[in-house]
Design a protein around this motif. Structure first.
Motif, PDB file in Angstrom:
ATOM      1  N   UNK A 150       0.823  -1.211   0.000  1.00 18.77           N
ATOM      2  CA  UNK A 150       0.000   0.000   0.000  1.00 18.77           C
ATOM      3  C   UNK A 150       0.856   1.259   0.000  1.00 18.77           C
ATOM      4  N   UNK A 151       2.022   1.196   0.627  1.00 18.37           N
ATOM      5  CA  UNK A 151       2.886   2.377   0.686  1.00 18.37           C
ATOM      6  C   UNK A 151       2.495   3.337   1.788  1.00 18.37           C
ATOM      7  N   UNK A 152       1.519   2.965   2.607  1.00 19.49           N
ATOM      8  CA  UNK A 152       1.112   3.782   3.745  1.00 19.49           C
ATOM      9  C   UNK A 152       0.256   2.931   4.663  1.00 19.49           C
ATOM     10  N   UNK A 153       0.033   3.406   5.876  1.00 21.92           N
ATOM     11  CA  UNK A 153      -0.866   2.708   6.777  1.00 21.92           C
ATOM     12  C   UNK A 153      -2.304   3.126   6.487  1.00 21.92           C
ATOM     13  N   UNK A 154      -3.188   2.147   6.500  1.00 20.17           N
ATOM     14  CA  UNK A 154      -4.596   2.382   6.206  1.00 20.17           C
ATOM     15  C   UNK A 154      -5.423   1.792   7.341  1.00 20.17           C
ATOM     16  N   UNK A 155      -6.437   2.515   7.801  1.00 21.99           N
ATOM     17  CA  UNK A 155      -7.322   1.983   8.828  1.00 21.99           C
ATOM     18  C   UNK A 155      -7.984   0.695   8.339  1.00 21.99           C
ATOM     19  N   UNK A 156      -8.266  -0.199   9.276  1.00 23.11           N
ATOM     20  CA  UNK A 156      -8.909  -1.458   8.901  1.00 23.11           C
ATOM     21  C   UNK A 156     -10.032  -1.788   9.884  1.00 23.11           C
ATOM     22  N   UNK A 157     -11.004  -2.543   9.398  1.00 20.86           N
ATOM     23  CA  UNK A 157     -12.108  -3.041  10.222  1.00 20.86           C
ATOM     24  C   UNK A 157     -12.182  -4.547  10.034  1.00 20.86           C
ATOM     25  N   UNK A 158     -12.115  -5.275  11.145  1.00 20.89           N
ATOM     26  CA  UNK A 158     -12.230  -6.732  11.084  1.00 20.89           C
ATOM     27  C   UNK A 158     -13.684  -7.143  11.286  1.00 20.89           C
ATOM     28  N   UNK A 159     -14.139  -8.090  10.478  1.00 21.70           N
ATOM     29  CA  UNK A 159     -15.494  -8.628  10.573  1.00 21.70           C
ATOM     30  C   UNK A 159     -15.434 -10.126  10.868  1.00 21.70           C
ATOM     31  N   UNK A 160     -16.494 -10.642  11.463  1.00 19.68           N
ATOM     32  CA  UNK A 160     -16.604 -12.085  11.702  1.00 19.68           C
ATOM     33  C   UNK A 160     -17.949 -12.570  11.160  1.00 19.68           C
ATOM     34  N   UNK A 161     -18.078 -12.604   9.816  1.00 19.70           N
ATOM     35  CA  UNK A 161     -19.303 -13.121   9.214  1.00 19.70           C
ATOM     36  C   UNK A 161     -19.149 -14.587   8.843  1.00 19.70           C
ATOM     37  N   UNK A 162     -20.256 -15.287   8.782  1.00 17.47           N
ATOM     38  CA  UNK A 162     -20.272 -16.672   8.315  1.00 17.47           C
ATOM     39  C   UNK A 162     -21.650 -16.949   7.757  1.00 17.47           C
TER      40      UNK A 162
END
Length: 497
Positions: free
Chosen positions: A261-273
């Motif tokens: 990516x060349x930079x830090x990016x915010x992330x959101x973790x999901x737990x779908x099934x």
């Protein structure tokens, strides 16, 4: 700032307030869900078979309804497939989510008119909770990509059937339709490599702001973009600022992703099934995902190290503890009852209840009684590469029980982007972390039952080629972090460096 991003902020604040209201009343919230589920299923075939009309408490439920996996549920699923109504839930399911079963071939997981909205609402709320916390709503202005399965729907005895991610694609709200990528035709491409190539062509000149998918398959997309442009992702998509993922732990991929990516990016973790949408990350700087206690799902938990005992104790959210590895059992408004989804979790917070996924109850190594789980091997690898320029693309671990020379050991199959300058030191760091985390492993090493681990290097794209060779490239498929046998290990032999 667009009207859409302006309007998102007050909505996000409202959802945040509503979310923490139920999250701060966990037992009361789950009790309401439990009572509603039982009441709605009293007249179903399953409800009658298990005397739901006599269930007045959780203890009654435990007495009437044993824990089951898909194999044990299959007779009820077969009745629905034959066209019968009111089997597990009122009426017939809206959909069957078709998944790959390990022992039973294809699995058909019911989705009902009551359960389907919760899948959609949870995904929406994950984004709104992020907006409420950070104030960042700019991503709603640009293009959003969801790397997912084909939205093509089949029918089985009148019930629509498809992959969960493909089914969900039919429910993208109108206000996001213009932003969503790839196009419908591209999303319908079945061959994963062809599909990713087409996605690259469609998106390479777009203003991508949000990218979502399983990390290993997003990595493939990023690699193709970089190969085509010779630029990092942040130069191709300068407004890309949110990565949404699920399915596997992101940490083993983080270094590689940040390099790409060349930079830090915010992330959101999901737990779908397919069985339900269980949790999402509600805080950027808190470990774990918020367990969704008001999402039409009643949760039970069994300690993983007791799970296979005949008298394994089942508990509710009221009695869980921090740091204990639990198998998660669910009862849902799609008609799954005391259902073992196979995932193991640990609680990182009890106010509110946040969890991390630690692995699969069937994915472990205990060839010598060591009880190693996925979270331990992921943490050990993370500890070994921290502060270095080592980059790992993919890995899995298996026991070597019959080596040609010396004691047995754990064999780590790793595909490196940047390999260690000193492999022996790298192995020693991983092994030290494993011993520190797992007392059984420590005892086996110090007792000269096992020798320290060994690393087998896998060639570039070796894991992708392995997945392709078994017909599981792309979609929701992922490499198990560990196995208790040599099935995967033996197939990886042809991809050794």
């Amino acid at each position: 700032m667009s009207i859409k991003s302006i309007l998102a902020k007050p909505i996000a604040k409202r959802i945040q307030k509503q979310t923490y209201k139920w999250a701060n009343k966990p037992e009361e919230t789950q009790e309401k869900v439990f009572k509603k589920l039982i009441a709605q299923a009293i007249n179903t075939k399953f409800g009658k078979d298990h005397n739901f009309e006599t269930i007045n408490s959780y203890n009654d439920f435990k007495t009437r309804v044993p824990v089951r996996d898909y194999e044990a549920f299959k007779p009820y699923i077969e009745q629905i497939l034959q066209g019968k109504s009111d089997v597990l839930w009122q009426g017939k399911p809206l959909y069957f989510a078709k998944t790959s079963g390990t022992t039973s071939g294809a699995k058909y997981i019911p989705l009902t008119k009551e359960s389907m909205p919760f899948h959609i609402k949870a995904a929406r709320n994950a984004l709104l909770m992020y907006i409420a916390e950070t104030g960042n709503s700019n991503f709603v202005n640009g293009k959003m990509i969801f790397l997912q399965g084909s939205p093509i729907i089949d029918k089985k005895n009148g019930i629509k059937t498809g992959r969960l991610s493909g089914i969900v694609a039919h429910y993208v709200p109108n206000y996001l339709q213009k932003n969503r990528m790839p196009s419908w035709d591209t999303n319908c491409i079945d061959d994963w490599e062809t599909k990713v190539d087409a996605i690259v062509e469609e998106t390479i000149k777009e203003d991508m702001t949000l990218i979502s998918g399983i990390p290993s398959w997003v990595q493939m997309y990023f690699e193709k973009l970089i190969a085509k442009t010779n630029k990092p992702i942040c130069e191709i998509f300068p407004n890309f600022n949110l990565f949404v993922y699920g399915g596997v732990n992101y940490e083993p991929y983080r270094n590689k992703f940040e390099n790409m990516m060349g930079k830090k990016v915010d992330s959101i973790e999901l737990f779908p099934a397919s069985e339900g949408f269980f949790a999402f990350q509600d805080k950027q700087n808190e470990l774990g995902m918020l367990l969704l206690l008001n999402n039409g799902i009643f949760y039970e938990f069994i300690k993983a190290d007791e799970f296979f005992n005949e008298d394994a104790k089942r508990i509710t959210i009221a009695d869980v503890e921090l740091g204990v590895n639990y198998v998660m059992i669910i009862s849902t408004n799609a008609g799954l009852w005391a259902y073992n989804i196979g995932d193991t979790i640990k609680f990182t917070s009890l106010k509110p209840h946040r969890i991390i996924v630690t692995g699969r109850i069937k994915h472990f190594i205990s060839a010598f009684g060591e009880h190693v789980i996925a979270k331990e091997v992921e943490q050990a690898l993370q500890n070994a590469i921290k502060g270095t320029d080592i980059v790992v693309n993919e890995f899995t671990v298996a026991p070597q029980t019959n080596p040609e020379n010396g004691l047995p050991y754990h064999e780590w199959f790793i595909e490196f982007e940047n390999k260690p300058s000193n492999m022996n030191d790298f192995c020693a760091k991983i092994d030290a972390s494993m011993q520190q985390q797992n007392s059984y492993y420590y005892d086996l090493i110090t007792g000269n039952i096992l020798q320290t681990l060994k690393v087998t290097e896998i060639q570039k794209d070796g894991f992708q080629n392995y997945m392709k060779s078994i017909g599981k490239l792309g979609g929701q498929n992922k490499i198990p972090r560990l196995s208790n046998d040599r099935k995967i290990a033996s197939q990886l032999e042809v991809f050794k460096k």
